[in-house]
Scaffold this motif. Structure first.
Motif, PDB file in Angstrom:
ATOM      1  N   LEU A  16      84.361   6.401  17.932  1.00  0.00           N
ATOM      2  CA  LEU A  16      85.723   6.054  17.537  1.00  0.00           C
ATOM      3  C   LEU A  16      85.785   5.916  16.021  1.00  0.00           C
ATOM      4  CD1 LEU A  16      86.707   3.325  20.178  1.00  0.00           C
ATOM      5  CD2 LEU A  16      87.610   5.654  20.035  1.00  0.00           C
ATOM      6  N   GLN A  17      86.914   6.323  15.460  1.00  0.00           N
ATOM      7  CA  GLN A  17      87.124   6.189  14.015  1.00  0.00           C
ATOM      8  C   GLN A  17      88.615   6.013  13.749  1.00  0.00           C
ATOM      9  OE1 GLN A  17      86.879   9.718  11.499  1.00  0.00           O
ATOM     10  NE2 GLN A  17      85.571   8.601  10.049  1.00  0.00           N
ATOM     11  N   LEU A  18      88.945   5.093  12.833  1.00  0.00           N
ATOM     12  CA  LEU A  18      90.336   4.890  12.417  1.00  0.00           C
ATOM     13  C   LEU A  18      90.565   5.599  11.091  1.00  0.00           C
ATOM     14  CD1 LEU A  18      93.067   3.393  12.921  1.00  0.00           C
ATOM     15  CD2 LEU A  18      92.182   1.587  11.428  1.00  0.00           C
ATOM     16  N   GLN A  19      91.615   6.411  11.034  1.00  0.00           N
ATOM     17  CA  GLN A  19      91.990   7.105   9.806  1.00  0.00           C
ATOM     18  C   GLN A  19      93.417   6.715   9.434  1.00  0.00           C
ATOM     19  OE1 GLN A  19      91.434  11.328  10.361  1.00  0.00           O
ATOM     20  NE2 GLN A  19      89.215  11.155  10.647  1.00  0.00           N
ATOM     21  N   THR A  20      93.579   6.150   8.246  1.00  0.00           N
ATOM     22  CA  THR A  20      94.889   5.734   7.760  1.00  0.00           C
ATOM     23  C   THR A  20      94.797   5.464   6.268  1.00  0.00           C
ATOM     24  OG1 THR A  20      96.596   4.010   7.857  1.00  0.00           O
ATOM     25  CG2 THR A  20      94.361   3.354   8.434  1.00  0.00           C
ATOM     26  N   GLU A  21      95.918   5.612   5.579  1.00  0.00           N
ATOM     27  CA  GLU A  21      95.947   5.288   4.155  1.00  0.00           C
ATOM     28  C   GLU A  21      95.905   3.778   3.920  1.00  0.00           C
ATOM     29  OE1 GLU A  21      99.185   7.117   2.135  1.00  0.00           O
ATOM     30  OE2 GLU A  21      98.862   9.088   3.027  1.00  0.00           O
ATOM     31  N   SER A  22      96.124   2.982   4.954  1.00  0.00           N
ATOM     32  CA  SER A  22      96.145   1.528   4.787  1.00  0.00           C
ATOM     33  C   SER A  22      94.750   0.925   4.669  1.00  0.00           C
ATOM     34  CB  SER A  22      96.876   0.867   5.964  1.00  0.00           C
ATOM     35  OG  SER A  22      98.255   1.162   5.934  1.00  0.00           O
ATOM     36  N   VAL A  66      90.583   8.621  15.934  1.00  0.00           N
ATOM     37  CA  VAL A  66      89.878   9.851  16.278  1.00  0.00           C
ATOM     38  C   VAL A  66      88.746   9.486  17.234  1.00  0.00           C
ATOM     39  CG1 VAL A  66      88.612  11.842  15.410  1.00  0.00           C
ATOM     40  CG2 VAL A  66      90.440  10.815  14.028  1.00  0.00           C
ATOM     41  N   ALA A  67      88.815  10.029  18.433  1.00  0.00           N
ATOM     42  CA  ALA A  67      87.824   9.713  19.460  1.00  0.00           C
ATOM     43  C   ALA A  67      87.058  10.969  19.849  1.00  0.00           C
ATOM     44  CB  ALA A  67      88.500   9.124  20.689  1.00  0.00           C
ATOM     45  N   LYS A  68      85.773  10.800  20.033  1.00  0.00           N
ATOM     46  CA  LYS A  68      84.956  11.857  20.631  1.00  0.00           C
ATOM     47  C   LYS A  68      84.687  11.420  22.061  1.00  0.00           C
ATOM     48  CE  LYS A  68      80.657  14.473  20.012  1.00  0.00           C
ATOM     49  NZ  LYS A  68      79.398  14.604  19.211  1.00  0.00           N
ATOM     50  N   ALA A  76      81.870  17.136  25.368  1.00  0.00           N
ATOM     51  CA  ALA A  76      82.613  16.191  24.529  1.00  0.00           C
ATOM     52  C   ALA A  76      83.535  16.949  23.586  1.00  0.00           C
ATOM     53  CB  ALA A  76      81.644  15.321  23.738  1.00  0.00           C
ATOM     54  N   ARG A  77      84.710  16.380  23.341  1.00  0.00           N
ATOM     55  CA  ARG A  77      85.659  16.992  22.413  1.00  0.00           C
ATOM     56  C   ARG A  77      86.365  15.896  21.623  1.00  0.00           C
ATOM     57  NH1 ARG A  77      88.661  17.564  27.433  1.00  0.00           N
ATOM     58  NH2 ARG A  77      90.724  16.591  27.306  1.00  0.00           N
ATOM     59  N   GLU A  78      86.982  16.306  20.517  1.00  0.00           N
ATOM     60  CA  GLU A  78      87.717  15.357  19.675  1.00  0.00           C
ATOM     61  C   GLU A  78      89.147  15.222  20.179  1.00  0.00           C
ATOM     62  OE1 GLU A  78      87.404  15.327  15.198  1.00  0.00           O
ATOM     63  OE2 GLU A  78      89.536  15.840  15.379  1.00  0.00           O
ATOM     64  N   VAL A  79      89.581  13.976  20.319  1.00  0.00           N
ATOM     65  CA  VAL A  79      90.953  13.678  20.722  1.00  0.00           C
ATOM     66  C   VAL A  79      91.532  12.710  19.698  1.00  0.00           C
ATOM     67  CG1 VAL A  79      92.458  12.752  22.515  1.00  0.00           C
ATOM     68  CG2 VAL A  79      90.391  14.007  23.153  1.00  0.00           C
ATOM     69  N   ARG A  80      92.755  12.974  19.260  1.00  0.00           N
ATOM     70  CA  ARG A  80      93.393  12.148  18.229  1.00  0.00           C
ATOM     71  C   ARG A  80      94.559  11.378  18.847  1.00  0.00           C
ATOM     72  NH1 ARG A  80      91.654  14.103  13.204  1.00  0.00           N
ATOM     73  NH2 ARG A  80      93.461  13.266  12.106  1.00  0.00           N
ATOM     74  N   PHE A  81      94.535  10.054  18.658  1.00  0.00           N
ATOM     75  CA  PHE A  81      95.579   9.181  19.183  1.00  0.00           C
ATOM     76  C   PHE A  81      96.403   8.646  18.010  1.00  0.00           C
ATOM     77  CE2 PHE A  81      92.016   8.957  22.137  1.00  0.00           C
ATOM     78  CZ  PHE A  81      92.625   9.146  23.370  1.00  0.00           C
TER      79      PHE A  81
END
Length: 232
Positions: A16-22, A66-68, A76-81
């Motif tokens: 799991l990974q969080l991507q944001t400008e914040s 971003v989840a793998k 396994a694949r990348e899924v973006r929430f």
């Protein structure tokens, strides 16, 4: 992140990974979390330091988790929430992190090193030192932890005291909130004290976490063991 699996095919979250400008982006965190049929499961998401303004709390920016993950026996694949900027938890995280940042840019708050017994209480001081600016800084309240109460000797609240010069010493008392041995054996949150303060006259009151140095933590623990008559 709250995840539901209403189907019969199991899911397996690998990263799991969080991507944001914040917030500063951290490397993906390995979670290895299997997820069968469930109406809701909360998955912890790592995030880096908030990107804060030194004087105002910024509006939260949209985010993406971003989840793998694997679905059943598939690769396994990348899924973006996507997470909208209006998400309450995202807004709360930005506010909490940046409020502490703003207050910490204005003053430094630390536990003094001298602590003495005062009956069943422990007496010492909080040291408030100006880091920036010249206006009054209000120390609005002191908040204890799961294990210790933190109270000003003066009994004053809102404000406890006001910093007008370069530094300020606030006499305080420590008392245990509980005396069961099991609690003190698991004391990860025991020393995360909160100081509420207002950095500008008429401004908002913000929270900052203040942790005593290890030597002072040991003094607190020795005191609690003695006053609570806990096994050593």
């Amino acid at each position: 992140m709250a995840v539901a699996n209403t189907g019969t095919v199991p899911l397996f979250f690998e990263e799991l990974q969080l991507q944001t400008e914040s917030f500063q982006t951290m490397p993906p965190r390995r979670v290895d979390m299997p997820l069968g049929r469930t109406p809701r499961t909360d998955l912890p998401i790592p995030y880096g330091p908030a990107r804060c303004d030194p004087t105002t709390i910024p509006a939260p920016k949209p985010a993406v988790v971003v989840a793998k993950l694997r679905v059943g026996d598939e690769p396994a694949r990348e899924v973006r929430f996507p997470i909208p900027a209006t998400d309450p938890l995202l807004a709360q995280l930005v506010r909490t992190e940046c409020a502490a940042f703003i207050l910490a840019q204005t003053v430094d708050v630390a536990f003094g090193t001298a602590w003495t017994r005062d009956g069943d209480r422990l007496r010492g001081a909080l040291l408030v030192t100006r880091r920036r600016g010249s206006g009054p800084v209000s120390v609005d309240d002191l908040v204890g932890t799961t294990h210790y109460r933190l109270e000003p000797v003066s009994g004053k609240r809102k404000p406890v005291d006001v910093l007008t010069g370069a530094s300020l010493e606030i006499p305080v008392l420590i008392t245990p909130t509980r005396c069961d041995p099991h609690a003190f054996a698991e004391s990860k949150q025991a020393y995360l004290f909160t100081v509420r303060g207002t950095a500008t006259p008429g401004g908002e009151s913000y929270n900052m976490t203040v942790v005593p140095p290890e030597a002072v933590q040991l003094k607190f623990l020795d005191y609690a063991v003695d006053v609570c008559d806990l096994p050593r």
